[in-house]
Design an enzyme around this catalytic site. Structure first.
Site, short mmCIF file in Angstrom:
data_model
loop_
_atom_site.label_atom_id
_atom_site.label_comp_id
_atom_site.label_asym_id
_atom_site.label_seq_id
_atom_site.Cartn_x
_atom_site.Cartn_y
_atom_site.Cartn_z
N ASN A 19 -14.74 -28.39 -100.46
CA ASN A 19 -14.75 -29.40 -101.47
C ASN A 19 -13.40 -29.07 -102.26
O ASN A 19 -13.30 -27.80 -102.72
CB ASN A 19 -15.97 -29.69 -102.41
CG ASN A 19 -15.59 -30.52 -103.33
OD1 ASN A 19 -14.60 -31.33 -103.30
ND2 ASN A 19 -16.53 -30.50 -104.40
N GLY A 20 -12.29 -29.81 -102.17
CA GLY A 20 -11.25 -29.32 -103.07
C GLY A 20 -9.98 -29.37 -102.20
O GLY A 20 -10.01 -30.02 -101.09
N GLU B 80 -12.29 -52.89 -108.70
CA GLU B 80 -12.79 -51.50 -108.16
C GLU B 80 -13.98 -52.09 -107.27
O GLU B 80 -14.20 -51.41 -106.40
CB GLU B 80 -12.90 -50.38 -109.08
CG GLU B 80 -14.32 -50.49 -110.01
CD GLU B 80 -14.37 -49.17 -110.90
OE1 GLU B 80 -14.59 -48.02 -110.25
OE2 GLU B 80 -14.67 -49.34 -112.03
N TRP C 61 -14.29 -36.67 -98.30
CA TRP C 61 -13.37 -38.01 -98.71
C TRP C 61 -12.11 -37.30 -98.22
O TRP C 61 -11.58 -36.23 -98.86
CB TRP C 61 -13.59 -37.87 -100.23
CG TRP C 61 -12.88 -38.93 -100.90
CD1 TRP C 61 -13.38 -40.20 -100.95
CD2 TRP C 61 -11.78 -38.83 -101.51
NE1 TRP C 61 -12.58 -40.96 -101.76
CE2 TRP C 61 -11.63 -40.17 -102.05
CE3 TRP C 61 -10.77 -37.97 -101.94
CZ2 TRP C 61 -10.39 -40.70 -102.92
CZ3 TRP C 61 -9.77 -38.32 -102.51
CH2 TRP C 61 -9.56 -39.59 -103.14
N GLU D 18 -10.54 -52.79 -119.22
CA GLU D 18 -11.72 -52.17 -118.56
C GLU D 18 -12.33 -53.41 -117.65
O GLU D 18 -12.79 -52.95 -116.65
CB GLU D 18 -12.76 -51.72 -119.67
CG GLU D 18 -13.93 -51.15 -119.13
CD GLU D 18 -13.92 -50.00 -118.11
OE1 GLU D 18 -13.08 -49.46 -117.95
OE2 GLU D 18 -15.33 -49.79 -117.65
N ARG E 80 -20.89 -39.89 -104.60
CA ARG E 80 -19.58 -39.09 -104.88
C ARG E 80 -18.24 -39.98 -104.27
O ARG E 80 -17.19 -40.01 -104.48
CB ARG E 80 -19.57 -37.75 -104.68
CG ARG E 80 -20.43 -37.03 -105.52
CD ARG E 80 -20.69 -35.68 -105.07
NE ARG E 80 -19.49 -34.78 -104.89
CZ ARG E 80 -19.09 -34.21 -105.89
NH1 ARG E 80 -20.08 -34.14 -107.13
NH2 ARG E 80 -18.42 -33.46 -106.02
N CYS F 100 -15.49 -34.92 -101.92
CA CYS F 100 -16.53 -34.25 -100.92
C CYS F 100 -17.70 -33.52 -101.49
O CYS F 100 -17.73 -33.38 -102.87
CB CYS F 100 -15.80 -33.29 -100.23
SG CYS F 100 -14.26 -33.48 -99.78
C1 F6R Z 1 -14.29 -46.34 -113.30
C2 F6R Z 1 -14.80 -45.14 -113.33
C3 F6R Z 1 -13.36 -44.17 -113.17
C4 F6R Z 1 -13.74 -43.00 -113.96
C5 F6R Z 1 -12.33 -41.99 -113.97
C6 F6R Z 1 -12.86 -40.65 -114.86
O1 F6R Z 1 -15.49 -47.35 -113.25
O2 F6R Z 1 -15.60 -44.63 -113.26
O3 F6R Z 1 -12.24 -44.70 -113.66
O4 F6R Z 1 -13.95 -43.22 -115.43
O5 F6R Z 1 -12.29 -41.42 -112.65
O6 F6R Z 1 -13.98 -40.01 -114.28
P1 F6R Z 1 -14.75 -39.22 -115.53
O7 F6R Z 1 -15.20 -39.95 -116.90
O8 F6R Z 1 -15.90 -38.75 -114.93
O9 F6R Z 1 -13.76 -38.03 -115.96
#
Ligand code: F6R
Length: 615
Positions: A100-101, A495, A76, A488, A27, A2
């Protein structure tokens, strides 16, 4: 996740709110809404789908939404499906709330409110907050006091924006576990989940701390912690943070893929020059780095894959034991953390709920005397994030703002920064020889050029991607330090193209996944010229013999020949240890082009969020 935007000003703020929501689209969300106070009434509009739907609805009757104070939200879905009734803002009488949350204990609170006669029109946890504030306000006639009274009743991690019709000069905000920043204008003030939302109106920001409640008027900001007024620092952002346009690129993701040579060069140069380490690189932290005996890496998703690569590097180059774990698993399994552990939390956003919670749990245990010599390090792309504020050491990735939900330049800069850290710890503890160190310095300086060369594969990969467009599944194989890059590559493909994909250590193939191989299964192989090449070739034979179609990203002189069912894409020559950084680029380009062919929403893939602030 959100997104919140709010504004109180001397001018009409509805366009500021809508522009702010557009800037939070990255987001991830499924509905959007806004409320302004005008002529002593709340004027609200909510739409399922894109922010543009909300803009269209507001534009049908713009004067109805003209107001000098308002709150807006991208939702979201967590509690209740994406539907207009569940979209924010939620209203209780004269109170409007964006949230949010998650409020974990919303169910018993809801029962109590229903017993008091409150009627619920949504399935959300947020509506509980709106009714609670309205109920508390009945006793106090003071909006701040009402918010202060009900906040301790809410369990969970959240941020709030609150309005009341009888206080059209006051915007109240709460930060408790979810990101929230205050933007400071001249004769106007703002709130948002991310400063990016407010860049068109200000570059001055105040970062709240956990538990802060702030009252904004157009001229003032008053922050309270535990009921007492407190001062919080104000920071001015520099021009680099403003660079959030797509420019000539069709998608943010492609732009960000192309930014990698520069972003990685910036990150490398943060730590070293041709002679070795820069004098100020982690200089203040050398005492901590000198005493650590074990490395524990925590992260999620793509950042976790960066951590997996770092494990190979730490153990190979420094011989320090290194464990790496998904934060959401680590935090719930009562892990053993040995004395003198350095916990490295890797996160692009620095707001990932699971990573933050795992860190906080171990910090608590360390403070309680359970772990000696514990230190924490944030490897993070957002200098103002919660993670950075809560750790002992900050090692930045200089990727610049990353908008595409699929992480690209944040990942490769994480790898570059991790290598700097491996070298720094190795040198501080005299675990890396001059020869190895000097060789790595030379190789790190070549990286940017090698990344440029790997981008020249773009056209060839675009053509290759046609062979993936209609596939249902794909397998990615790598060995050694390329195994995390196979994971990866698979994550990127699933995704953004929504094709099911799995990454495997190639040696695992015959222990199960080989059963999936037939003529319809594309197998992507990462094959640099390294010590694992012969073993990998044997794994490729296993696929070939079963008529699987191989797509091999091969280093120079690997002597892998193309044939009808084996396609070779030549990747520029690169040092074996740093190869994962360079081989990430063709993986990103492959998933990008397949997604474009399949017509998916590349920058905002369905169901995903850039900053995962709920567990
Ligand atoms: C995939 C992607 C996510 C983030 C994961 C962690 O492309 O971006 O898998 O890597 O949600 O997010 P951060 O790095 O912000 O903690």
């Amino acid at each position: 996740m959100c997104g919140i935007v709010g504004a109180v000003a001397e001018r009409n703020i509805s366009n500021i709110l809508l522009e702010g929501l557009k800037r939070l689209e990255y987001r991830g969300y499924d509905s959007a809404g806004l409320t302004v106070i005008r002529d002593g009434e709340l004027h609200r509009e909510r739409q399922v789908g894109k922010v543009q739907e909300l803009v269209n609805a507001v534009e049908k009757n713009p004067s109805f939404f003209e107001g000098k104070i308002g709150i807006a939200h991208t939702r979201w879905a967590t509690h209740g499906e994406p539907a207009q009734c569940n979209a924010h803002p939620h209203v209780s009488g004269k109170v409007a709330v964006v949230h949010n949350g998650i409020v974990e204990n919303y169910a018993p609170l809801k029962e109590e409110l229903i017993a008091k006669g409150y009627v619920f029109t949504s399935q959300t946890d947020t509506e509980v907050v709106a009714h609670l504030i309205a109920d508390a306000y009945k006793q106090t006639d003071n909006l701040l006091q009402a918010v202060q009274q009900i906040t301790p009743l809410l369990h969970g991690a959240f941020a709030l924006g609150v309005l009341h019709v009888d206080h059209p000069e006051q915007l109240i905000t709460v930060r408790l576990g979810s990101p929230l920043v205050i933007g400071i204008g001249i004769g106007e003030n703002f709130i948002a989940s991310d400063q990016l939302a407010l860049l068109p109106v200000t570059n001055r920001f105040m970062y709240l701390e956990e538990g802060d409640i702030a009252v904004l008027t157009k001229d003032d900001i008053t922050v309270y912690a535990d009921g007492e007024k407190v001062a919080r620092d104000i920071k001015e952002l520099d021009a680099e943070h403003h660079n959030a346009d797509k420019g000539e690129f069709k998608h943010y993701m492609l732009k960000e893929i192309y930014e990698q040579p520069d972003a990685v060069a910036r990150t490398v140069e943060m730590g070293i020059n041709q002679q070795g380490f820069k004098a100020d690189f982690l200089a203040r932290n050398e005492a901590i780095l000198a005493h650590i005996k074990h490395i524990q890496i925590l992260a999620c998703g793509t950042s976790y894959h960066a951590g997996m690569v770092a494990k190979y590097w730490f153990e190979d180059l420094t011989r320090l034991p290194c464990s790496v774990e998904i934060a959401s698993e680590f935090r719930y399994r009562n892990p053993v953390v040995v004395d003198n552990t350095l916990m490295i939390c890797i996160s692009q956003s620095g707001e990932t709920a699971d990573t933050l919670s795992a860190l906080r749990d171990i910090q608590r245990r360390s403070k309680a005397g359970e772990i000696n010599g514990f230190a924490s390090l944030a490897l993070c792309n957002v200098a103002t994030s919660s993670l950075v504020r809560e750790t002992d050491i900050f090692l930045p990735t200089l990727a610049g703002v990353e908008i595409g939900v699929a992480s690209t330049k944040a990942f490769t800069t994480q790898l570059a920064a991790l290598m700097l850290l491996v070298l720094k710890i190795g040198r501080v503890q005299s675990r890396i020889s001059d020869d190895v160190f000097n060789e790595m310095i030379v190789e790190l300086h070549k990286l940017s050029g090698q990344l440029y060369s790997s981008l020249s594969l773009d056209q060839a990969i675009a053509e290759l991607s046609e062979k993936f467009e209609a596939r249902k599944s794909a397998i990615f194989l790598g060995r050694g330090v390329q195994f995390p890059i196979a994971l990866e590559g698979a994550l990127k493909l699933k995704e953004i193209s929504y094709i099911h994909a799995e990454g495997y250590a190639a040696g695992e193939l015959k222990h199960g996944p080989l059963a999936l191989v037939d003529k319809d299964m594309p197998i992507v192989v990462l094959a640099p010229k390294d010590s694992m090449l012969d073993k990998l070739k044997a794994n490729m034979q296993e696929v070939h013999a079963r008529h699987g179609e191989l797509f091999v990203f091969a280093g120079e002189n690997t002597q892998i020949e193309s044939d009808e069912r084996l396609h070779v894409i030549q990747v520029p020559d690169v040092n074996e240890i740093l190869a994962p950084i360079v081989y990430s680029v063709p993986m990103q380009l492959l998933s990008y082009h397949v997604a474009v062919l399949r017509g998916t929403d590349v920058d905002q893939p369905r169901n995903l969020a850039k900053s995962v602030t709920v567990e």
